[in-house]
Design a protein around this motif. Sequence first.
Motif, short mmCIF file in Angstrom:
data_model
loop_
_atom_site.label_atom_id
_atom_site.label_comp_id
_atom_site.label_asym_id
_atom_site.label_seq_id
_atom_site.Cartn_x
_atom_site.Cartn_y
_atom_site.Cartn_z
N PHE A 64 0.93 -1.20 -0.03
CA PHE A 64 -0.08 -0.11 -0.23
C PHE A 64 0.87 1.02 -0.02
CE2 PHE A 64 -1.78 -3.53 2.09
CZ PHE A 64 -3.04 -3.53 1.75
N GLU A 65 0.54 2.19 -0.93
CA GLU A 65 1.60 3.30 -1.07
C GLU A 65 0.76 4.64 -1.18
OE1 GLU A 65 4.87 3.29 -3.54
OE2 GLU A 65 4.36 1.22 -4.17
N ARG A 66 1.19 5.71 -0.63
CA ARG A 66 0.58 6.79 -0.53
C ARG A 66 1.53 8.11 -0.55
NH1 ARG A 66 -1.62 9.18 4.47
NH2 ARG A 66 -0.95 7.86 6.21
N ASP A 67 1.28 9.14 -1.07
CA ASP A 67 1.79 10.41 -0.80
C ASP A 67 1.46 11.15 0.36
OD1 ASP A 67 3.41 10.26 -3.21
OD2 ASP A 67 1.93 11.10 -4.43
N VAL A 68 2.48 11.41 1.34
CA VAL A 68 2.01 12.14 2.43
C VAL A 68 3.00 12.93 3.03
CG1 VAL A 68 3.16 10.36 3.78
CG2 VAL A 68 1.40 11.76 4.68
N ASP A 69 2.42 14.27 3.55
CA ASP A 69 3.38 15.25 3.99
C ASP A 69 3.91 14.59 5.60
OD1 ASP A 69 3.41 16.84 1.75
OD2 ASP A 69 1.55 17.98 2.61
N VAL A 70 5.16 14.59 5.64
CA VAL A 70 5.65 14.09 6.83
C VAL A 70 6.65 15.32 7.51
CG1 VAL A 70 6.92 12.16 7.84
CG2 VAL A 70 5.62 11.79 5.80
N ALA A 71 6.44 16.04 8.35
CA ALA A 71 7.01 17.10 8.78
C ALA A 71 8.49 16.81 9.55
CB ALA A 71 6.13 17.99 9.81
N ASP A 72 8.10 15.57 10.26
CA ASP A 72 9.46 15.38 11.30
C ASP A 72 9.38 13.77 11.37
OD1 ASP A 72 7.33 15.18 13.11
OD2 ASP A 72 8.10 17.03 13.97
N HIS A 73 10.05 13.30 12.50
CA HIS A 73 10.01 11.82 12.65
C HIS A 73 9.00 11.48 13.39
CE1 HIS A 73 14.27 12.12 11.21
NE2 HIS A 73 14.26 10.73 11.06
N GLU A 74 8.53 12.37 14.52
CA GLU A 74 7.44 12.22 15.01
C GLU A 74 5.99 11.82 14.16
OE1 GLU A 74 4.52 13.88 18.70
OE2 GLU A 74 6.64 14.84 18.28
N ALA A 75 5.83 12.82 13.09
CA ALA A 75 4.87 12.37 12.01
C ALA A 75 4.95 11.00 11.37
CB ALA A 75 4.71 13.78 11.46
N ALA A 76 6.28 10.92 11.12
CA ALA A 76 6.66 9.63 10.22
C ALA A 76 6.28 8.35 11.08
CB ALA A 76 8.06 9.45 9.77
N SER A 77 6.47 8.44 12.45
CA SER A 77 5.94 7.38 13.50
C SER A 77 4.57 7.13 13.30
CB SER A 77 6.37 7.68 14.90
OG SER A 77 7.92 7.16 14.67
N ALA A 78 3.80 8.34 13.26
CA ALA A 78 2.48 8.44 13.31
C ALA A 78 1.99 7.70 12.16
CB ALA A 78 1.69 9.79 13.51
N VAL A 79 2.44 8.03 10.77
CA VAL A 79 2.05 7.30 9.54
C VAL A 79 2.38 5.70 9.60
CG1 VAL A 79 2.68 7.21 7.02
CG2 VAL A 79 2.51 9.53 8.15
N MET A 80 3.17 5.39 10.41
CA MET A 80 3.68 4.16 10.36
C MET A 80 2.61 3.26 11.27
SD MET A 80 7.09 2.12 12.14
CE MET A 80 6.70 3.09 13.70
N ARG A 81 2.31 4.01 12.32
CA ARG A 81 1.32 3.30 13.29
C ARG A 81 -0.09 3.26 12.54
NH1 ARG A 81 1.26 3.31 19.51
NH2 ARG A 81 -0.56 1.96 19.84
N ASP A 82 -0.36 4.40 11.87
CA ASP A 82 -1.55 4.42 10.86
C ASP A 82 -1.78 3.12 9.88
OD1 ASP A 82 -2.37 6.44 12.42
OD2 ASP A 82 -2.24 8.23 11.12
N ALA A 83 -0.57 3.08 9.40
CA ALA A 83 -0.32 2.20 8.42
C ALA A 83 -0.79 0.56 9.01
CB ALA A 83 0.78 1.86 7.78
N PHE A 84 -0.49 0.36 10.32
CA PHE A 84 -0.44 -0.85 10.65
C PHE A 84 -2.03 -0.96 10.99
CE2 PHE A 84 4.02 -1.14 11.70
CZ PHE A 84 4.27 -2.46 11.46
N GLY A 85 -2.57 0.00 11.60
CA GLY A 85 -3.95 0.26 12.01
C GLY A 85 -4.87 -0.11 10.82
N GLU A 86 -4.64 0.39 9.51
CA GLU A 86 -5.45 0.50 8.33
C GLU A 86 -5.24 -1.02 7.55
OE1 GLU A 86 -6.39 3.09 4.33
OE2 GLU A 86 -4.98 3.90 6.00
#
Length: 395
Positions: free
Chosen positions: A51-73
Amino acid sequence: MPMILVVNSGSSSLKYQLIDTDSEQTQASGLIERIGLPDGHAKHTAGGETFERDVDVADHEAASAVMRDAFGEHGPSLDALAAVGHRVVHGGARFFEPTLIDHLVKINISDLSELAPLHNPGAVQGIEATEKAFPGLPQVAVFDTAFHQTMPPEAYTYAIDTEVAQRYRVRRYGFHGTSHKYVSEQAAAFLDRPLAELKQIVLHLGNGASACAIDGGKSVETSMGMTPLAGLVMGTRSGDVDPSVLLHLARRGHLDFRELDDLLNRRSGLLGLSGHADSRDMQQAAAEGDERAELAQRVYAHRIRFYIGAYLAVLGGLDVLSFTAGVGENSAELRALSVAGLERLGIELDPARNAVRSHETRVISTDASPVTVLVVPTNEELEIARQTLSVISGL
């Protein structure tokens, strides 16, 4: 079924794998790129789908949130997550084993950033981000340099003024330690021989490349030095050069230290010799008669043979020689060139076995070869998961 999340955090990227420690199989993996930059991108693979998507990632904390969302979805569930294991490039002389992360450990990793300015700061950012994403979960640092802390002083000491060396922490540290440890242990298990009885050389040949002499499961010498620049010829890095070359280029070419750093790290190696940083492109050009590529291929193989001979002498004999990483696992031609002419040292390659393509550990030497030559696929993420599990099991 405890799960370990393995995180490799760089300055602008975050890679991860979720590993089941019972089966030692990867349950999911992902990559978040261009952290803090425009046009960020996230990729998550689970259950045979990506699963791929373009996403704005301001910092590593935001990247971790994207990672956790990916597991949730997209799954799998993180309910069995037991710990997070972090790849940290440089542990200096302070860290010689996987380490449970606390505030002091983070301070020390940050302090060592002067030895790894491109790697350690990103690792700290990734650690702090995952601490927030998974509060209360054990976080473990696994250091690339740790495996080489068993080298004796005569192997890691440079012959410069002792006071200067100590003040600025100048010594050989070595890298790719996680891979060298994993491959040497896999080789012993594959051959069903005690690790403690084996004298091994492991050749980690990828875009970055290093050799390691391993005696009884312990690193006793390695080709990379204070930084990953020393040793073998690499994709864009020079490997060994006479230090006076830099003085000459500074005096006569008027290159400043930034230009010298760029030259040796990003415009040398296979790229500098042949115009191709990727060994596959270099080999193709050599096959088509490109003289620069042909010379690059010979220089590459010559440097490897040089280290094999040196490490055989350091070890006082050799039982196993293993090729690993992208080039080592996949290029039969470069493997053959790297050991050509070493039959009198007990290294005899079987051309038919060497030509076989496989993702499995395999023998590529002749039955009569005194030294067993192997191809051993590396798995640094699994090794990090294993070391992380060993730490939390003792809590």
